[in-house]
Design a protein around this motif. Structure first.
Motif, PDB file in Angstrom:
ATOM      1  N   GLU A 189       0.837  -1.190   0.000  1.00  0.00           N
ATOM      2  CA  GLU A 189       0.000   0.000   0.000  1.00  0.00           C
ATOM      3  C   GLU A 189       0.879   1.248   0.000  1.00  0.00           C
ATOM      4  OE1 GLU A 189      -3.145   0.259   2.814  1.00  0.00           O
ATOM      5  OE2 GLU A 189      -3.609  -1.891   2.707  1.00  0.00           O
ATOM      6  N   THR A 190       0.641   2.125  -0.972  1.00  0.00           N
ATOM      7  CA  THR A 190       1.513   3.287  -1.147  1.00  0.00           C
ATOM      8  C   THR A 190       1.471   4.240   0.050  1.00  0.00           C
ATOM      9  OG1 THR A 190      -0.250   4.417  -2.376  1.00  0.00           O
ATOM     10  CG2 THR A 190       1.393   3.192  -3.658  1.00  0.00           C
ATOM     11  N   ASP A 191       0.315   4.395   0.684  1.00  0.00           N
ATOM     12  CA  ASP A 191       0.220   5.304   1.830  1.00  0.00           C
ATOM     13  C   ASP A 191       1.105   4.841   2.985  1.00  0.00           C
ATOM     14  OD1 ASP A 191      -1.548   6.854   0.439  1.00  0.00           O
ATOM     15  OD2 ASP A 191      -3.347   6.129   1.471  1.00  0.00           O
ATOM     16  N   LYS A 192       1.133   3.536   3.222  1.00  0.00           N
ATOM     17  CA  LYS A 192       1.947   3.000   4.303  1.00  0.00           C
ATOM     18  C   LYS A 192       3.432   3.049   3.941  1.00  0.00           C
ATOM     19  CE  LYS A 192      -1.704   0.027   6.126  1.00  0.00           C
ATOM     20  NZ  LYS A 192      -2.119  -1.362   6.438  1.00  0.00           N
ATOM     21  N   ILE A 193       3.736   2.791   2.678  1.00  0.00           N
ATOM     22  CA  ILE A 193       5.123   2.887   2.222  1.00  0.00           C
ATOM     23  C   ILE A 193       5.612   4.330   2.362  1.00  0.00           C
ATOM     24  CG2 ILE A 193       6.606   2.770   0.176  1.00  0.00           C
ATOM     25  CD1 ILE A 193       5.023   0.309  -0.694  1.00  0.00           C
ATOM     26  N   ARG A 194       4.763   5.271   1.978  1.00  0.00           N
ATOM     27  CA  ARG A 194       5.130   6.694   2.083  1.00  0.00           C
ATOM     28  C   ARG A 194       5.355   7.080   3.548  1.00  0.00           C
ATOM     29  NH1 ARG A 194       4.606  11.948  -0.254  1.00  0.00           N
ATOM     30  NH2 ARG A 194       5.623  13.248   1.308  1.00  0.00           N
ATOM     31  N   ARG A 195       4.546   6.570   4.450  1.00  0.00           N
ATOM     32  CA  ARG A 195       4.723   6.896   5.867  1.00  0.00           C
ATOM     33  C   ARG A 195       6.082   6.430   6.370  1.00  0.00           C
ATOM     34  NH1 ARG A 195       1.260   4.475  11.044  1.00  0.00           N
ATOM     35  NH2 ARG A 195       2.003   5.995  12.575  1.00  0.00           N
ATOM     36  N   ASN A 196       6.491   5.240   5.984  1.00  0.00           N
ATOM     37  CA  ASN A 196       7.797   4.742   6.427  1.00  0.00           C
ATOM     38  C   ASN A 196       8.934   5.505   5.749  1.00  0.00           C
ATOM     39  OD1 ASN A 196       8.881   2.364   8.144  1.00  0.00           O
ATOM     40  ND2 ASN A 196      10.142   2.292   6.302  1.00  0.00           N
ATOM     41  N   LEU A 197       8.734   5.884   4.488  1.00  0.00           N
ATOM     42  CA  LEU A 197       9.753   6.654   3.781  1.00  0.00           C
ATOM     43  C   LEU A 197       9.936   8.023   4.424  1.00  0.00           C
ATOM     44  CD1 LEU A 197      11.714   7.023   1.418  1.00  0.00           C
ATOM     45  CD2 LEU A 197       9.762   7.740   0.017  1.00  0.00           C
ATOM     46  N   ASP A 198       8.828   8.689   4.759  1.00  0.00           N
ATOM     47  CA  ASP A 198       8.917   9.984   5.442  1.00  0.00           C
ATOM     48  C   ASP A 198       9.676   9.857   6.763  1.00  0.00           C
ATOM     49  OD1 ASP A 198       7.547  11.227   3.425  1.00  0.00           O
ATOM     50  OD2 ASP A 198       5.625  11.291   4.470  1.00  0.00           O
ATOM     51  N   TYR A 199       9.396   8.776   7.471  1.00  0.00           N
ATOM     52  CA  TYR A 199      10.094   8.527   8.740  1.00  0.00           C
ATOM     53  C   TYR A 199      11.597   8.376   8.511  1.00  0.00           C
ATOM     54  CZ  TYR A 199      12.249   5.109  11.906  1.00  0.00           C
ATOM     55  OH  TYR A 199      13.125   4.418  12.700  1.00  0.00           O
ATOM     56  N   LEU A 200      11.998   7.649   7.475  1.00  0.00           N
ATOM     57  CA  LEU A 200      13.420   7.431   7.211  1.00  0.00           C
ATOM     58  C   LEU A 200      14.119   8.721   6.802  1.00  0.00           C
ATOM     59  CD1 LEU A 200      13.461   4.003   5.308  1.00  0.00           C
ATOM     60  CD2 LEU A 200      14.262   4.479   7.632  1.00  0.00           C
ATOM     61  N   ILE A 201      13.459   9.541   5.985  1.00  0.00           N
ATOM     62  CA  ILE A 201      14.065  10.805   5.562  1.00  0.00           C
ATOM     63  C   ILE A 201      14.246  11.724   6.762  1.00  0.00           C
ATOM     64  CG2 ILE A 201      13.708  12.876   4.167  1.00  0.00           C
ATOM     65  CD1 ILE A 201      12.279  11.133   2.104  1.00  0.00           C
ATOM     66  N   LEU A 202      13.262  11.763   7.630  1.00  0.00           N
ATOM     67  CA  LEU A 202      13.382  12.574   8.837  1.00  0.00           C
ATOM     68  C   LEU A 202      14.473  12.032   9.756  1.00  0.00           C
ATOM     69  CD1 LEU A 202      12.313  14.912  10.584  1.00  0.00           C
ATOM     70  CD2 LEU A 202      10.637  13.310  11.543  1.00  0.00           C
ATOM     71  N   ARG A 203      14.543  10.726   9.889  1.00  0.00           N
ATOM     72  CA  ARG A 203      15.540  10.099  10.772  1.00  0.00           C
ATOM     73  C   ARG A 203      16.960  10.328  10.252  1.00  0.00           C
ATOM     74  NH1 ARG A 203      15.277   5.942  14.605  1.00  0.00           N
ATOM     75  NH2 ARG A 203      17.222   4.773  14.860  1.00  0.00           N
TER      76      ARG A 203
END
Length: 228
Positions: A160-174
């Motif tokens: 699911e793209t929404d869930k993938i995007r949420r994890n990607l946003d987390y990684l970029i912030l981290r």
């Protein structure tokens, strides 16, 4: 056996380049002499005095050698990079102590200053360390042996793209300390890497694991990660 070479190359290409440094004003930008020939900052000065404007560089502060330069981007020291890598991935690079000197770390015997120059050698070991630590982090996440360091909100079966995007946003912030807005176009290449359908075969869990590893490597080798 599928390899991560192509995916890693794509991730590194997306990392982009960085140019920094403040603009230093040209001499032409400085205020010139007044119409009567006297310097603008000292009207009425006698031309015969020893400190009269000779027109040479350096007079009245123009072009002084000690004029502070604009801020320049500097890379992390070897130790700073490795500490940051462990912070982001939760995994140390076992070969760091062996190659720290080649990455510029001072030994205070023959080398007394920390190297801060970007070089082919430094870049090579940064990528080696990133590949090891990212792969180890995701493997640990999938095995439940770590507190979901990289795969915080998804696992490799997620499509699911929404869930993938949420994890990607987390990684970029981290990794980069950058909070992405929904419409931020900088996220698009990373999302394309994670969600695009392969030309051959299926978008299986093994492929998704490689893709998440490539994203992790791309982020911790990004210029915004290794410089400040």
């Amino acid at each position: 056996m599928r390899t991560t070479g192509l995916l890693l190359a794509m991730a590194v290409a997306m990392a982009g380049c960085y140019e920094g440094g403040a603009r230093v004003a040209d001499a032409d930008d400085a205020e010139g002499p007044s119409s009567d020939g006297a310097p603008a900052d000292d009207p009425g000065e006698d031309e015969g005095e020893d400190d009269a404007d000779s027109g040479s560089p350096g007079h009245h502060g123009e072009g002084d050698a000690d004029t502070p330069a604009g801020r320049r981007v500097r890379r992390m020291t070897a130790a700073q990079f490795h500490t940051s890598l462990v912070t982001v991935t939760g995994q140390a690079w076992p070969l760091f102590d062996e190659y720290a000197g080649a990455m510029g770390q001072a030994d205070f015997a023959e080398i007394t200053e920390e190297g801060r120059e970007i070089s082919v050698t430094f870049d090579k070991f940064v990528h080696d360390a990133a590949m090891y630590s990212c792969d180890a982090a995701i493997t640990a996440d999938l095995a439940g042996a770590s507190p979901a360091t990289v795969l915080r909100w998804v696992d490799v079966s997620e499509r699911e793209t929404d869930k993938i995007r949420r994890n990607l946003d987390y990684l970029i912030l981290r990794a980069l300390g950058q909070e992405m807005k929904d419409e931020d176009v900088r996220v698009d290449p990373w999302m394309n890497l994670l969600t695009s359908l392969p030309e051959q075969g299926e978008q299986g869990d093994a492929l998704m694991q490689e893709r998440w590893t490539a994203v992790c490597v791309g982020l911790v080798t990004h210029p915004d990660f290794v410089t400040y």
